[in-house]
Enzyme design. Structure first.
Site, PDB file in Angstrom:
ATOM      1  N   ASP A   1      30.825  30.036  43.187  1.00 20.88           N
ATOM      2  CA  ASP A   1      30.623  28.817  42.411  1.00 20.88           C
ATOM      3  C   ASP A   1      30.568  27.642  43.384  1.00 20.88           C
ATOM      4  O   ASP A   1      31.455  27.495  44.233  1.00 20.88           O
ATOM      5  CB  ASP A   1      31.791  28.588  41.437  1.00 20.88           C
ATOM      6  CG  ASP A   1      31.852  29.643  40.339  1.00 20.88           C
ATOM      7  OD1 ASP A   1      30.860  30.389  40.164  1.00 20.88           O
ATOM      8  OD2 ASP A   1      32.884  29.717  39.645  1.00 20.88           O
TER       9      ASP A   1
ATOM     10  N   ASN B   1      35.899  38.265  38.731  1.00 19.01           N
ATOM     11  CA  ASN B   1      37.104  37.638  38.171  1.00 19.01           C
ATOM     12  C   ASN B   1      37.972  38.657  37.438  1.00 19.01           C
ATOM     13  O   ASN B   1      39.197  38.672  37.581  1.00 19.01           O
ATOM     14  CB  ASN B   1      36.720  36.530  37.178  1.00 19.01           C
ATOM     15  CG  ASN B   1      36.116  35.321  37.868  1.00 19.01           C
ATOM     16  OD1 ASN B   1      36.246  35.162  39.082  1.00 19.01           O
ATOM     17  ND2 ASN B   1      35.457  34.475  37.098  1.00 19.01           N
TER      18      ASN B   1
ATOM     19  N   THR C   1      38.601  27.527  33.041  1.00 18.96           N
ATOM     20  CA  THR C   1      37.632  28.463  33.613  1.00 18.96           C
ATOM     21  C   THR C   1      38.341  29.794  33.893  1.00 18.96           C
ATOM     22  O   THR C   1      39.413  29.794  34.497  1.00 18.96           O
ATOM     23  CB  THR C   1      37.065  27.950  34.957  1.00 18.96           C
ATOM     24  OG1 THR C   1      36.810  26.570  34.838  1.00 18.96           O
ATOM     25  CG2 THR C   1      35.809  28.694  35.347  1.00 18.96           C
TER      26      THR C   1
ATOM     27  N   ASP D   1      38.342  35.796  31.325  1.00 19.06           N
ATOM     28  CA  ASP D   1      38.365  36.886  32.309  1.00 19.06           C
ATOM     29  C   ASP D   1      39.781  37.430  32.488  1.00 19.06           C
ATOM     30  O   ASP D   1      39.999  38.642  32.530  1.00 19.06           O
ATOM     31  CB  ASP D   1      37.824  36.401  33.656  1.00 19.06           C
ATOM     32  CG  ASP D   1      36.342  36.055  33.576  1.00 19.06           C
ATOM     33  OD1 ASP D   1      35.641  36.667  32.752  1.00 19.06           O
ATOM     34  OD2 ASP D   1      35.901  35.182  34.344  1.00 19.06           O
TER      35      ASP D   1
ATOM     36  N   GLY E   1      40.358  26.629  39.118  1.00 20.22           N
ATOM     37  CA  GLY E   1      39.358  27.646  39.413  1.00 20.22           C
ATOM     38  C   GLY E   1      39.598  28.902  38.585  1.00 20.22           C
ATOM     39  O   GLY E   1      40.679  29.098  38.025  1.00 20.22           O
TER      40      GLY E   1
END
Ligand code: ADP
Length: 292
Positions: A11, A41, A236, A240, A275
């Site tokens: 990213d 992830n 974010t 995941d 992150g």
């Protein structure tokens, strides 16, 4: 043992207060890189929770690919089944963060090179897995080939259908677990109410509800498993972490409701770090929580 077949990427995140107009150049505030790709992830999250995890997929021969693999290795993920392709760059996501408004351009590149025939190269890995985890960031026909293979060999599968795309009913039937968020579930099942689809796929379909937690049908009734109340700093990768933790808990024999509680806790910890991978908890960190 978990095998993730999925995406890996870098990213590139730019923060700016001024949005450039067409043809305009502006000075922004900040630039950072972070490891991402839903496949990577989820592999990292499951490994931090103590699972034996391998990832299969593809990166380019560029430096970004080297960094992606090193990060996976540092997190204890087996990368023996990752192909290094010469005809595509490593996957990347280009993220611009404005005040209340983000824009993202994803370049799948090597992630699109994970073709159905590449399964032949990691058949043994799939056969030795207790669970295979998939997302929607590699080609659809590859996911379908893996779901077919696992179905034929009695290997459990978890499909996290993100980002949303149409999935034929046949494949929804063949996967063991399906974990869309609310938005993805609305796209996948446009003509049916949430209650209808939950009842149609009991103990398979788990819809994540952000700060509300997750909902599924246990065969008799719908059950919401509430999220933990936290102050998120970066959501974010919440999904995941949730998926990896749910998989981990189910493989350890927890019931669905218990597995979702564990997943909510892991995801609640993850949203308190920056992150996608920054906040993902280790098992030790989970055990420190009073709610564990
Ligand atoms: P995605 O991140 O894929 O869009 P969700 O937004 O549904 O998916 O979030 C996935 C999970 O992350 C939720 O089920 C919940 O456990 C956790 N989560 C997300 N946002 C929060 C929040 N603000 N507070 C606590 N937990 C959260």
């Amino acid at each position: 043992k978990i095998t993730v077949v999925g995406s890996m990427s870098t990213d590139f995140v730019v923060t700016t207060t001024i949005k450039p107009n067409q043809g305009e150049t502006v000075f922004g505030e900040k630039f950072a890189t972070a490891f991402g790709g839903k496949g990577a992830n989820q592999a990292v999250a499951a490994s931090r929770l103590g699972m034996e995890v391998a990832i299969a997929g593809a990166v380019g021969t560029d430096d970004f690919g080297v960094a992606i693999l090193n990060n996976l290795i540092e997190n204890g993920v087996d990368v023996a089944c990752v192909e290094r392709v010469t005809h595509a760059e490593s996957g990347s996501a280009h993220i611009v963060l404005y005040d209340n408004d983000n824009s993202i351009i994803v370049i799948p590149a090597a992630n699109n090179e994970v073709k159905p025939e590449t399964i032949k190269k990691f058949t043994q890995q799939l056969l030795s897995s207790d669970l295979v985890i998939l997302q929607n960031e590699i080609p659809q026909n590859t996911n379908e080939a893996i779901i077919d293979f696992c179905w034929e060999h009695g290997i459990k599968t978890l499909l996290n259908p993100a980002p949303a795309r149409f999935i034929a009913d046949e494949y929804i039937k063949k996967v063991t677990y399906l974990t869309p968020n609310e938005h993805e579930s609305a796209i996948m099942f446009p003509d049916q109410s949430r209650s209808e689809i939950l009842a149609k796929y009991p103990n398979k379909l788990v819809i994540t509800l952000g700060a509300m937690g997750a909902i599924y049908h246990d065969g008799k009734k719908e059950e919401i498993v509430p999220a933990f109340e936290v102050q998120p700093v970066d959501t974010t990768g919440a999904g995941d972490t949730f998926n990896a933790a749910m998989a981990t808990a189910l493989l350890q024999g927890l019931k669905m409701s218990e597995a979702l509680r564990f997943a909510n806790l892991a995801a609640a910890i993850s949203v308190q770090g920056f992150g996608a991978q920054g906040g993902m908890p280790t098992l030790e960190k989970m055990k420190e929580q009073s709610q564990y």
